[in-house]
Enzyme design. Structure first.
Site, short mmCIF file in Angstrom:
data_model
loop_
_atom_site.label_atom_id
_atom_site.label_comp_id
_atom_site.label_asym_id
_atom_site.label_seq_id
_atom_site.Cartn_x
_atom_site.Cartn_y
_atom_site.Cartn_z
CE LYS A 186 -2.15 2.87 3.15
NZ LYS A 186 -2.18 4.06 2.29
N GLY A 207 6.90 5.78 8.07
CA GLY A 207 6.00 6.93 8.10
C GLY A 207 6.14 7.68 9.41
N GLY A 208 5.08 8.35 9.79
CA GLY A 208 5.12 9.20 10.98
C GLY A 208 5.04 8.39 12.28
CD GLU A 232 13.20 5.09 8.68
OE1 GLU A 232 13.36 5.87 9.65
OE2 GLU A 232 13.06 5.47 7.52
CB CYS A 265 13.12 10.01 8.16
SG CYS A 265 12.24 9.10 6.99
#
Ligand code: UN1
Length: 494
Positions: free
Chosen positions: A173, A226-227, A248, A282
């Site tokens: 996704k 992601g966040g 991560e 990031c």
């Protein structure tokens, strides 16, 4: 505008009655692609296809799997310019970086293809005679890959290529605002001859599609970038099913400039580290920790350089920085800028750019605050072109400040003192440390990941990428033709 379906069991399909969403170019707000808003039923079909394809992909020799990866790398290289432009159009990073995103994909797919002839286990001595001990790696099964928008081809490939070489099958996704890049990555593997069902693609929201992927008991591993808030939620949901969850997440990456640094070199590093990808990595340099002896001089140099730094359409090769990736991003970054204005000194930037072509996109000025360690802008991940400069009086203070945040992804120090450089490698709490180079730009043949709230401790990329996607089996082969009992048939030595 290109219309995409879901990719299930080797076919592009649009479920009847599906609702759709669009991606847009963040520089112009023009539509880029149209996608299916997937449902839990779509995820169920995707996982079923992946589960069905698993036995035969698992049993395909790893070097043969590597051949498919090599074909994917060739295809990606053939399409590099087109895909680089798509990255820039759908996500907003400047075209050099759009191409770089695709190059990072190619590099990693090639690297993982070679892993097909390694996937090393160990041979280990036995405590008993005529007994042989070894380990083998086996795939985990169906894995879920949930990826962000900031590296919309590279990060999917970090996960997909590593999962595939290890023999797993995948439900993928992509982030909704870069779904087109995700779809084109899938088409690359399709063109490379990946068998049906091995890689499945479902677009849609995290709340519907992501959660259904994490909840499905047939999914053994969730690999998420992601966040931090979403990551925490994925981890908690995954824990319900006793799943392995690889995360991560964020960073608040420090770049230290010592008083003995080559300031011109450091200046180039800070510009690229803080404003490359409009600060949306990031690994972005979000804290500039400056020794007091060079503080004023260095900030002055930085402000001078930013006067001629161009923000504009990222497809133009002369542009220094493109728009931020979405309206949500723009809102969140402007909120942080407003917050910074309360307790910190705005040295440069701080506004949304308006007028002419700027009005159509999400353009922000490169922004520098002079702040104190401890302010919110100095500690929270902003994920935008906002740099916090912090004055320190010594190396020790620089390290203390650098380490005093919840994250630990990347870090950098500029110094000409070799002893201090090695001390920093030891002292900085991060998964990555650069010496005389900015915090961004990791190479794929080294492990990538962080400590503290940056993740759950695993690493992507590098030779250790296969750790995430394999189970280790220990094997004992007894060729003594009698029952030997470990821990019991041990001779009593004097
Ligand atoms: C990320 O920002 O999530 O090291 C990945 C770098 C890139 C990857 C960044 N190679 O900056």
């Amino acid at each position: 505008m290109q219309e995409y379906g879901l990719y299930l069991d080797g076919k592009w399909v649009t479920p009847t009655g599906a609702s759709r969403f669009q991606t847009i170019n963040p520089a112009t707000r023009e539509p880029v692609g149209s996608f299916v808003a997937g449902t839990a039923a779509d995820v169920d079909r995707a996982v079923s296809a992946a589960a069905k394809a698993f036995p035969s992909w698992r049993d395909t020799p790893a070097p043969r799997r590597g051949e498919v990866l090599l074909a994917a790398a060739v295809e990606m290289r053939r399409r590099k310019e087109e895909l680089g432009r798509l990255v820039t159009t759908e996500m907003g990073k400047v075209i050099g970086e759009g191409r770089g995103d695709v190059q990072e994909s190619i590099d990693f797919i090639e690297y993982m293809a070679g892993e097909g002839r390694r996937l090393f286990g160990e041979t280990v001595p036995s405590e008993l005679p005529s007994k042989f001990c070894l380990t083998v790696r086996q795939p985990k099964g169906v894995v879920a890959c949930i990826t962000p928008w900031n590296f919309p081809t590279a990060i999917p490939n970090w996960k997909i290529a590593a999962a595939l070489i290890c023999g797993n099958t995948i439900v993928f996704k992509p982030a909704s605002n870069t779904a087109g890049c995700g779809a084109e990555v899938v088409r690359v593997y399709e063109a490379a001859g990946l068998p049906p069902g091995v890689l499945n693609f479902v677009t849609g929201s995290g709340a519907v599609v992501g959660n259904a992927m994490v909840a499905d008991p047939r999914v053994r591993l969730v690999s998420f970038t992601g966040g931090v808030e979403t990551g925490r939620d994925v981890n908690v949901r995954g824990a319900q099913g006793l799943k392995m969850v690889h995360l991560e997440l964020g960073g608040k990456n420090p770049l230290i400039v010592m008083d003995d640094a080559d300031l011109k070199l450091a200046l180039d590093g800070v510009l690229f580290g803080a404003f490359g990808t409009a600060g949306q990595r990031c690994t972005a340099t979000s804290r500039l920790i400056l020794h007091e002896r060079v503080f004023d001089e260095f900030l002055g140099m930085l402000e001078d350089r930013l006067r001629t730094f161009s923000v504009g359409n990222p497809i133009d090769p002369a542009t220094g920085m493109g728009p931020v990736a979405s309206a949500d991003q723009e809102r969140k970054i402007l909120e942080y800028i407003a917050l910074g204005q309360k307790d910190s000194k705005l040295r440069r930037g701080g506004h949304k750019l308006t007028g002419g072509a700027y009005d159509r996109g999400f353009f922000l000025e490169p922004t520098i605050f002079e702040t104190q360690h401890g302010s919110r802008i100095s500690k929270e991940e902003i994920f935008g072109p906002v740099l916090s400069a912090i004055r320190v009086g010594s190396y020790e203070e620089a390290v203390r400040v650098a380490n005093d945040v919840e994250y630990g992804l990347s870090s950098a120090i500029y110094t000409r003192d070799v002893n201090r450089a090695f001390r920093a490698i030891h002292d900085l709490e991060a998964g990555i440390t650069y010496v005389n180079a900015p915090t961004i730009g990791a190479e794929v043949q080294l492990p990538f990941g962080g400590i503290k709230n940056t993740g759950t401790g695993g690493r992507e990329a590098g030779s250790v990428a296969v750790e995430e996607f394999t189970e280790i089996k220990s094997v004992f082969i007894d060729f003594s033709s009698r029952l030997q009992k470990a821990q019991i048939d041990t001779p009593n030595l004097p």
